[in-house]
Design a protein around this motif. Sequence first.
Motif, mmCIF file in Angstrom:
data_model
loop_
_atom_site.group_PDB
_atom_site.id
_atom_site.type_symbol
_atom_site.label_atom_id
_atom_site.label_comp_id
_atom_site.label_asym_id
_atom_site.label_seq_id
_atom_site.Cartn_x
_atom_site.Cartn_y
_atom_site.Cartn_z
ATOM 1 N N UNK A 132 0.826 -1.212 0.000
ATOM 2 C CA UNK A 132 0.000 0.000 0.000
ATOM 3 C C UNK A 132 0.856 1.256 0.000
ATOM 4 N N UNK A 133 1.942 1.227 0.729
ATOM 5 C CA UNK A 133 2.853 2.370 0.764
ATOM 6 C C UNK A 133 3.430 2.625 -0.626
ATOM 7 N N UNK A 134 3.782 1.558 -1.322
ATOM 8 C CA UNK A 134 4.297 1.688 -2.685
ATOM 9 C C UNK A 134 3.224 2.286 -3.595
ATOM 10 N N UNK A 135 2.008 1.762 -3.505
ATOM 11 C CA UNK A 135 0.902 2.217 -4.351
ATOM 12 C C UNK A 135 0.591 3.685 -4.103
ATOM 13 N N UNK A 136 0.692 4.113 -2.847
ATOM 14 C CA UNK A 136 0.336 5.483 -2.476
ATOM 15 C C UNK A 136 1.181 6.523 -3.201
ATOM 16 N N UNK A 137 2.369 6.143 -3.665
ATOM 17 C CA UNK A 137 3.261 7.095 -4.348
ATOM 18 C C UNK A 137 3.452 6.737 -5.811
ATOM 19 N N UNK A 138 2.554 5.944 -6.360
ATOM 20 C CA UNK A 138 2.724 5.410 -7.707
ATOM 21 C C UNK A 138 1.966 6.245 -8.729
ATOM 22 N N UNK A 139 2.517 6.325 -9.922
ATOM 23 C CA UNK A 139 1.819 6.947 -11.044
ATOM 24 C C UNK A 139 1.755 5.907 -12.152
ATOM 25 N N UNK A 140 0.565 5.596 -12.584
ATOM 26 C CA UNK A 140 0.365 4.597 -13.633
ATOM 27 C C UNK A 140 -0.871 3.775 -13.344
ATOM 28 N N UNK A 141 -0.996 2.625 -14.011
ATOM 29 C CA UNK A 141 -2.154 1.754 -13.851
ATOM 30 C C UNK A 141 -2.179 1.142 -12.456
ATOM 31 N N UNK A 142 -3.359 1.020 -11.892
ATOM 32 C CA UNK A 142 -3.522 0.427 -10.562
ATOM 33 C C UNK A 142 -2.981 -0.995 -10.544
ATOM 34 N N UNK A 143 -3.282 -1.766 -11.579
ATOM 35 C CA UNK A 143 -2.811 -3.149 -11.613
ATOM 36 C C UNK A 143 -1.281 -3.205 -11.629
ATOM 37 N N UNK A 144 -0.638 -2.296 -12.366
ATOM 38 C CA UNK A 144 0.830 -2.234 -12.369
ATOM 39 C C UNK A 144 1.357 -1.869 -10.986
ATOM 40 N N UNK A 145 0.658 -0.963 -10.311
ATOM 41 C CA UNK A 145 1.088 -0.546 -8.970
ATOM 42 C C UNK A 145 1.057 -1.731 -8.003
ATOM 43 N N UNK A 146 -0.002 -2.519 -8.060
ATOM 44 C CA UNK A 146 -0.114 -3.677 -7.174
ATOM 45 C C UNK A 146 0.975 -4.692 -7.506
#
Length: 172
Positions: A132-146
């Motif tokens: 979740x911490x990684x996803x919170x600072x991610x730019x791009x597709x949600x699936x790629x973030x996960x």
Amino acid sequence: MKKKLIKTTLLTSIMGLILSVVFPSILSVRAAIQEDQVTAAPEKGSGAYVPTKEELKNLGLSEAEIAELMKVQDTGITLKNGVAYDEDGKKLTLKERGKLSWAVKILRKAWNKIPKKVKNAMGGVAGFEAILSFIDHFTGKVSDAIYLGCRKIGLSKAVSWWVMKILTLIAF
């Protein structure tokens, strides 16, 4: 002579103390900056990886579970600075307020629905929080973030894909 020895020892101790505090601080700031640079842009083709049926069977998944995972489609949701946009570029809103991104809030709500196998694969709550911490600072597709969040905590490509599909299916 004794005063000079005391001064030298004192000066050496003070310098050692300063270096032991300042040097690690500089290194940790530098590491944090590099980590942010790594998370700022997704890997090319990260969403293109699909494990083989054999890899998924080795994870303990049944034929039915594998078939269901293969049917899960990408959400089309993209994150930018914690804000979610649909496939058409329209901003998605969530009534809750706070610093966490849209996707993180949705995934937190889905925690109780996540199967135990998946929770174990992620490393429980600690692994989930790291993702979740990684996803919170991610730019791009949600699936790629996960997927990339799972890879960042050390999961294999097959397990990362599996966790990404399950979380996408449950939360979105």
